[in-house]
Design a protein around this motif. Structure first.
Motif, PDB file in Angstrom:
ATOM      1  N   ASP A  33       0.813  -1.217   0.000  1.00  0.00           N
ATOM      2  CA  ASP A  33       0.000   0.000   0.000  1.00  0.00           C
ATOM      3  C   ASP A  33       0.849   1.271   0.000  1.00  0.00           C
ATOM      4  N   GLY A  34       2.173   1.127  -0.052  1.00  0.00           N
ATOM      5  CA  GLY A  34       3.073   2.276  -0.114  1.00  0.00           C
ATOM      6  C   GLY A  34       3.505   2.825   1.232  1.00  0.00           C
ATOM      7  N   THR A  35       3.010   2.246   2.333  1.00  0.00           N
ATOM      8  CA  THR A  35       3.426   2.739   3.645  1.00  0.00           C
ATOM      9  C   THR A  35       4.756   2.105   4.043  1.00  0.00           C
ATOM     10  N   VAL A  36       5.512   2.821   4.859  1.00  0.00           N
ATOM     11  CA  VAL A  36       6.812   2.332   5.318  1.00  0.00           C
ATOM     12  C   VAL A  36       6.591   1.145   6.256  1.00  0.00           C
ATOM     13  N   LEU A  37       7.312   0.061   5.992  1.00  0.00           N
ATOM     14  CA  LEU A  37       7.190  -1.134   6.816  1.00  0.00           C
ATOM     15  C   LEU A  37       8.046  -0.992   8.072  1.00  0.00           C
ATOM     16  N   GLN A  38       7.455  -1.350   9.207  1.00  0.00           N
ATOM     17  CA  GLN A  38       8.174  -1.337  10.472  1.00  0.00           C
ATOM     18  C   GLN A  38       8.120  -2.693  11.156  1.00  0.00           C
ATOM     19  N   ASP A  39       7.309  -3.601  10.618  1.00  0.00           N
ATOM     20  CA  ASP A  39       7.101  -4.902  11.249  1.00  0.00           C
ATOM     21  C   ASP A  39       6.906  -5.944  10.159  1.00  0.00           C
ATOM     22  N   ALA A  40       7.630  -7.044  10.256  1.00  0.00           N
ATOM     23  CA  ALA A  40       7.506  -8.112   9.264  1.00  0.00           C
ATOM     24  C   ALA A  40       6.084  -8.658   9.203  1.00  0.00           C
ATOM     25  N   ALA A  41       5.358  -8.548  10.299  1.00  0.00           N
ATOM     26  CA  ALA A  41       3.989  -9.053  10.347  1.00  0.00           C
ATOM     27  C   ALA A  41       3.034  -8.239   9.470  1.00  0.00           C
ATOM     28  N   ASP A  42       3.500  -7.093   8.963  1.00  0.00           N
ATOM     29  CA  ASP A  42       2.647  -6.240   8.131  1.00  0.00           C
ATOM     30  C   ASP A  42       2.566  -6.711   6.686  1.00  0.00           C
ATOM     31  N   VAL A  43       3.345  -7.732   6.326  1.00  0.00           N
ATOM     32  CA  VAL A  43       3.283  -8.288   4.973  1.00  0.00           C
ATOM     33  C   VAL A  43       3.100  -9.793   5.051  1.00  0.00           C
ATOM     34  N   LYS A  44       2.705 -10.354   3.914  1.00  0.00           N
ATOM     35  CA  LYS A  44       2.536 -11.802   3.836  1.00  0.00           C
ATOM     36  C   LYS A  44       3.159 -12.298   2.534  1.00  0.00           C
ATOM     37  N   PRO A  45       3.453 -13.594   2.457  1.00  0.00           N
ATOM     38  CA  PRO A  45       4.005 -14.121   1.207  1.00  0.00           C
ATOM     39  C   PRO A  45       3.135 -13.732   0.015  1.00  0.00           C
ATOM     40  N   GLY A  46       3.815 -13.316  -1.031  1.00  0.00           N
ATOM     41  CA  GLY A  46       3.139 -12.881  -2.250  1.00  0.00           C
ATOM     42  C   GLY A  46       3.004 -11.375  -2.363  1.00  0.00           C
ATOM     43  N   ASP A  47       3.153 -10.649  -1.251  1.00  0.00           N
ATOM     44  CA  ASP A  47       3.064  -9.188  -1.294  1.00  0.00           C
ATOM     45  C   ASP A  47       4.255  -8.590  -2.030  1.00  0.00           C
ATOM     46  N   ALA A  48       4.000  -7.527  -2.765  1.00  0.00           N
ATOM     47  CA  ALA A  48       5.066  -6.787  -3.447  1.00  0.00           C
ATOM     48  C   ALA A  48       5.577  -5.711  -2.494  1.00  0.00           C
ATOM     49  N   ILE A  49       6.904  -5.591  -2.391  1.00  0.00           N
ATOM     50  CA  ILE A  49       7.522  -4.554  -1.561  1.00  0.00           C
ATOM     51  C   ILE A  49       8.559  -3.810  -2.394  1.00  0.00           C
ATOM     52  N   GLU A  50       8.924  -2.625  -1.928  1.00  0.00           N
ATOM     53  CA  GLU A  50       9.987  -1.841  -2.560  1.00  0.00           C
ATOM     54  C   GLU A  50      10.969  -1.393  -1.498  1.00  0.00           C
ATOM     55  N   ALA A  51      12.252  -1.442  -1.835  1.00  0.00           N
ATOM     56  CA  ALA A  51      13.303  -0.960  -0.945  1.00  0.00           C
ATOM     57  C   ALA A  51      14.031   0.176  -1.654  1.00  0.00           C
ATOM     58  N   ARG A  52      13.954   1.365  -1.084  1.00  0.00           N
ATOM     59  CA  ARG A  52      14.655   2.512  -1.658  1.00  0.00           C
ATOM     60  C   ARG A  52      16.040   2.566  -1.039  1.00  0.00           C
ATOM     61  N   LEU A  53      17.043   2.508  -1.899  1.00  0.00           N
ATOM     62  CA  LEU A  53      18.441   2.517  -1.473  1.00  0.00           C
ATOM     63  C   LEU A  53      19.077   3.859  -1.810  1.00  0.00           C
ATOM     64  N   ARG A  54      20.324   3.989  -1.455  1.00  0.00           N
ATOM     65  CA  ARG A  54      21.063   5.213  -1.788  1.00  0.00           C
ATOM     66  C   ARG A  54      21.020   5.463  -3.290  1.00  0.00           C
ATOM     67  N   ARG A  55      21.194   4.396  -4.048  1.00  0.00           N
ATOM     68  CA  ARG A  55      21.143   4.503  -5.507  1.00  0.00           C
ATOM     69  C   ARG A  55      20.156   3.477  -6.047  1.00  0.00           C
ATOM     70  N   GLY A  56      18.968   3.897  -6.293  1.00  0.00           N
ATOM     71  CA  GLY A  56      17.991   3.045  -6.944  1.00  0.00           C
ATOM     72  C   GLY A  56      16.966   2.428  -5.999  1.00  0.00           C
ATOM     73  N   VAL A  57      16.092   1.675  -6.602  1.00  0.00           N
ATOM     74  CA  VAL A  57      14.989   1.027  -5.895  1.00  0.00           C
ATOM     75  C   VAL A  57      14.976  -0.444  -6.268  1.00  0.00           C
ATOM     76  N   LEU A  58      14.796  -1.284  -5.260  1.00  0.00           N
ATOM     77  CA  LEU A  58      14.633  -2.716  -5.489  1.00  0.00           C
ATOM     78  C   LEU A  58      13.159  -3.054  -5.347  1.00  0.00           C
TER      79      LEU A  58
END
Length: 67
Positions: A33-58
């Motif tokens: 949903d685009g909110t910052v994750l603070q707890d692993a329990a907030d996602v489940k297998p199959g969910d799409a996540i994004e990690a913003r790094l110093r250079r780029g996004v995973l």
């Protein structure tokens, strides 16, 4: 004097900036949903996540959750 106060305020904002956190080598991870994750329990297998790094996004899909 006003110039000094402005510089001090800018340093304070820079210190708490999410971008400053990334510069130190951390990532900001957001959930489906685009909110910052603070707890692993907030996602489940199959969910799409994004990690913003110093250079780029995973983009990744959660395959498992370990709390």
């Amino acid at each position: 004097r006003m110039d000094q106060r402005l510089k001090l305020a800018q340093r304070g904002l820079d210190a708490i900036s999410p971008l400053a956190t990334i510069e130190r080598g951390y990532a900001i991870v957001t959930g489906p949903d685009g909110t910052v994750l603070q707890d692993a329990a907030d996602v489940k297998p199959g969910d799409a996540i994004e990690a913003r790094l110093r250079r780029g996004v995973l983009r990744a899909t959660v395959t498992g959750v370990k709390e």
